[in-house]
Design an enzyme around this catalytic site. Structure first.
Site, PDB file in Angstrom:
ATOM      1  N   ARG A 265       0.834  -1.205   0.000  1.00 26.17           N
ATOM      2  CA  ARG A 265       0.000   0.000   0.000  1.00 26.17           C
ATOM      3  C   ARG A 265       0.870   1.257   0.000  1.00 26.17           C
ATOM      4  O   ARG A 265       0.544   2.243  -0.661  1.00 26.17           O
ATOM      5  CB  ARG A 265      -0.955   0.027   1.201  1.00 26.17           C
ATOM      6  CG  ARG A 265      -2.100  -0.947   1.084  1.00 26.17           C
ATOM      7  CD  ARG A 265      -2.972  -0.663  -0.143  1.00 26.17           C
ATOM      8  NE  ARG A 265      -3.816  -1.764  -0.503  1.00 26.17           N
ATOM      9  CZ  ARG A 265      -3.510  -2.751  -1.347  1.00 26.17           C
ATOM     10  NH1 ARG A 265      -2.335  -2.809  -1.906  1.00 26.17           N
ATOM     11  NH2 ARG A 265      -4.372  -3.690  -1.637  1.00 26.17           N
TER      12      ARG A 265
ATOM     13  N   GLU B  10       2.063   1.528  -3.410  1.00 23.56           N
ATOM     14  CA  GLU B  10       0.941   1.949  -4.249  1.00 23.56           C
ATOM     15  C   GLU B  10       0.682   3.454  -4.117  1.00 23.56           C
ATOM     16  O   GLU B  10       0.333   4.123  -5.096  1.00 23.56           O
ATOM     17  CB  GLU B  10      -0.303   1.157  -3.840  1.00 23.56           C
ATOM     18  CG  GLU B  10      -1.491   1.335  -4.748  1.00 23.56           C
ATOM     19  CD  GLU B  10      -2.633   0.436  -4.315  1.00 23.56           C
ATOM     20  OE1 GLU B  10      -3.168  -0.257  -5.190  1.00 23.56           O
ATOM     21  OE2 GLU B  10      -2.987   0.428  -3.111  1.00 23.56           O
TER      22      GLU B  10
ATOM     23  N   SER C 283      15.469  14.810   0.334  1.00 25.67           N
ATOM     24  CA  SER C 283      16.465  13.874   0.841  1.00 25.67           C
ATOM     25  C   SER C 283      15.823  12.759   1.657  1.00 25.67           C
ATOM     26  O   SER C 283      14.882  12.984   2.412  1.00 25.67           O
ATOM     27  CB  SER C 283      17.477  14.615   1.722  1.00 25.67           C
ATOM     28  OG  SER C 283      18.411  13.713   2.260  1.00 25.67           O
TER      29      SER C 283
END
EC number: 4.2.1.104
Length: 160
Positions: A100, A103, A126
């Protein structure tokens, strides 16, 4: 309270010290929040040490050895090198929660990039000069929400 444990069959690329640390964590029934408090670091940073993704200081190692009842010398030897970051998760990830997160980057990565570029200019955030935290919020209907904060120094690209 449920505690994060380690199934080594699911994580074949982790350093051997991970098994030692997770076994001691389970035996002492400690959360990463408690471990982080003891060593003076964020709970995510503490977990990253256990997964071999962050380098602990000598003081971190001393405090971990004390808290987890692990002999300090072997722990120092196993944690003395530099982390081999990024190898612990296969891509794309199979574990649902990690997937997830992946995703989210797949779906919103370019949107994040566009907004960050508009706010800061051409550059990157960064992941070295970086901190993160996880918080739990409960809304007025009693639903729990995960809040993940990512804080990275902005690094503008150099003109050459």
């Amino acid at each position: 309270m449920s505690l994060a444990t380690l199934d080594t069959t699911e994580h074949p690329n982790l350093p051997t010290v991970s098994t030692t640390l997770f076994k001691a964590k389970a035996a002492r029934k400690l959360s990463f929040e408690k471990i982080g408090e003891h060593i003076g670091r964020n709970e995510v940073a503490a977990a990253a040490i256990f997964y071999g993704q962050a380098k602990p200081s000598r003081e971190d190692i001393e405090k971990l050895a004390d808290l987890l009842h692990i002999p300090q010398q072997p722990l120092e030897e196993q944690l003395n090198g530099f982390p081999d970051r990024g190898r612990s998760v296969e891509m794309p990830p199979k574990e649902p929660l990690i997937y997830r997160l992946y995703e989210i980057v797949q779906n919103y990565g370019y949107a994040y990039k566009a907004v960050l570029n508009e706010k800061f200019g051409d550059g990157i955030m960064s992941a070295i000069s970086f901190s993160t935290k996880v918080e739990k919020e409960t809304d007025e209907d009693g639903n729990n929400w995960a809040v993940i904060t990512l804080r990275g120094k902005w690094l503008p690209f150099s003109r050459f």
